[in-house]
Design a protein around this motif. Structure first.
Motif: not given
Length: 514
Positions: A291-312
């Motif tokens: 493997i030379k490179e991964w596709l669809y991976k941009d290196g960003e860390t996506v915070d899945l709990n960005a809306a966690s305050k609303e859920v709380a």
């Protein structure tokens, strides 16, 4: 060859267990759209928790690892037969390691191959190009969302929308109708790929090919770009929501492609994909197979709990929701107390049963006493350890509507009191629930790690001749949560959402594109 097989194995494992970032961003956006305190918001919270659990365990996001579809571009001179052999060997290894569920079934005998290999499985499309590397992409599309694919032949009369002609506006109506007809059975909120033109087969292939595009790309065709934007803006006004519970987020992505057609034919095909949009790719060195490179991976860390305050906040606001603990055997009196909207927490025994089990039970005795018991529409991913003991690797619900011809009769025949699944069931089952005293419980589709964590022990298995997904597994659970969406008083949340979404669909009758 060995290095190429390792690369394909890594692609399969990563695709099954790790959602790409563009999909994660779309799910976070959906969480932010939803109103706090709703079933949809709480369901999205469960979905994001499940994604994180799959990351941590390197286990399947959803137990239905679907039909693996590979799209491979090879340089001139690369032996495509070797690539195919590497893919087959990697598929077999990934299945043995519990990263894929054995899903390849002989259409005539019903026998499961056990290793995900068989005639037509996996699907592999090869294309030759003049670049000096191999581009390998994979999508794992589950059966529940695959069953909500739909094809239209224009002109056509569409429910709620009237006539759809052979023009951009007719195409618009088809796409809006495709989202409506999926309801929650395809594990909404979902994504769609649309293919316009071609013949019946190439149109469907074009639709599925659109799912290899990124969620946030821009269509180079101006007319199709406008149509994609229109659909994304208005499909979420249908109010279908996550799992079909109602809500603000119904569609997370729409990608459209077009090709030429015959004068006599005008097909519009829609490939529906669930929220568990498993699609990744790799760039492979043609000399080494690495493997030379991964596709669809941009290196960003996506915070899945960005809306966690609303859920709380949602958790505090749901005080009016009744929570009931169930443990089998369950009495009819206990079932009659439940109403649509109640949250049920199950402790004790549940028993899995899918298509083969329901078909079998119509004409045969059950392998165990099912009186007062709970059936779970689930085809789990299972692994046996060195001691011969079974362990659950993934165990979310399957789409229940497939059991509609059988469910009511089987509940009455064996005294079953509760059914767990996803997407709801139809009028025959609803009538049986009312007459017999039964309840339908909707679990969160795709949340295979979340529910596997609730399973504390495997007590055994029957009817293994049907294969691992279709066998009857006897599972001890603790804290297994689901929502009453069909009760014993004739109420169905699914029927209500279908009715209101049809009424909202009718507002899109008038022409938009000239």
């Amino acid at each position: 060859m060995q290095k190429l097989q390792e690369s394909m194995y890594q692609l399969i494992v990563e695709t099954s267990t790790n959602l790409p970032n563009d999909v994660r961003r779309a799910i976070v956006k959906a969480k932010q759209q939803e109103n706090a305190g709703t079933r949809a918001a709480l369901s999205l919270s469960t979905i994001t928790e499940n994604i994180e659990m799959a990351d941590d365990k390197i286990s399947p996001i959803c137990q239905d690892t679907g039909m693996p579809t590979f799209k491979i571009k090879t340089p001139i001179g690369v032996n495509q037969l070797e690539v195919k052999r590497a893919i087959h060997a990697a598929m077999e290894q990934a299945t043995a390691d519990g990263k894929l569920r054995p899903n390849s079934v002989d259409s005539l005998t019903g026998k499961n191959s056990g290793n995900n290999l068989g005639e037509g499985t996996p699907v592999i499309y090869f294309e030759q190009w003049e670049k000096d590397y191999i581009d390998a992409r994979l999508i794992l599309k589950g059966g529940g969302c695959e069953n909500k694919n739909i094809q239209y032949s224009l002109p056509a009369e569409l429910e709620g929308l009237g006539r759809a002609g052979r023009d951009l506006d007719g195409i618009r109506k088809c796409i809006m109708h495709s989202v409506y007809q999926a309801q929650g059975q395809g594990c909404s909120a979902g994504f769609i790929g649309v293919g316009i033109g071609g013949d019946r087969t190439s149109s469907y292939s074009l639709a599925k090919e659109q799912l290899f595009r990124t969620v946030d790309d821009v269509n180079p065709n101006e007319d199709l770009r406008k149509l994609e934007d229109y659909v994304m803006e208005h499909a979420n006004e249908l109010g279908i929501g996550t799992m079909g519970f109602g809500g603000e987020a119904t569609l997370l992505g729409c990608k459209i492609g077009a090709m030429n057609r015959l004068p006599a034919s005008f097909f519009v095909s829609v490939a529906y994909n669930c929220w568990a949009y498993r699609r990744l790719g790799i760039v492979i060195d043609q000399e080494t197979g690495g493997i030379k490179e991964w596709l669809y991976k941009d290196g960003e860390t996506v915070d899945l709990n960005a809306a966690s305050k609303e859920v709380a906040v949602a958790a505090e606001e749901k005080s009016e929701v009744r929570e009931v603990v169930l443990e089998a055997p369950i009495t009819e009196e206990k079932i009659r107390e439940l109403k649509v909207g109640d949250v049920v927490i199950i402790n004790g025994m549940i028993h899995t049963g899918r298509d083969a089990i329901h078909h079998h039970l119509i004409d045969h005795d059950a392998p165990i006493d099912l009186d007062g018991q709970i059936i779970y529409h689930c085809g789990p991913v299972m692994l046996k350890d060195d001691k011969g003991e079974w362990h659950v690797k993934a165990a979310g619900p399957t789409t229940s509507i497939r059991e509609e011809p059988y469910q009511g009769d089987i509940m009455k025949k064996f005294g079953i009191r509760a059914v767990i699944g996803k997407g709801g069931m139809g009028p025959k089952t609803l009538k049986a629930l009312e007459e017999h005293g039964g309840v339908y419980l909707n679990a969160i589709g795709g949340a295979a790690q979340y529910y596997a964590d609730c399973i504390k022990k495997v007590h055994g298995v029957d009817l293994m001749e049907f294969g691992i997904p279709e066998a009857m597994w006897h599972l001890e659970v603790e804290g297994f949560a689901a929502i009453v969406t069909m009760d014993s008083h004739g109420n169905s949340l699914h029927a209500d959402v279908a009715k209101t979404s049809l009424e909202k669909l009718e507002q899109f009758k008038e022409p938009v594109f000239k």
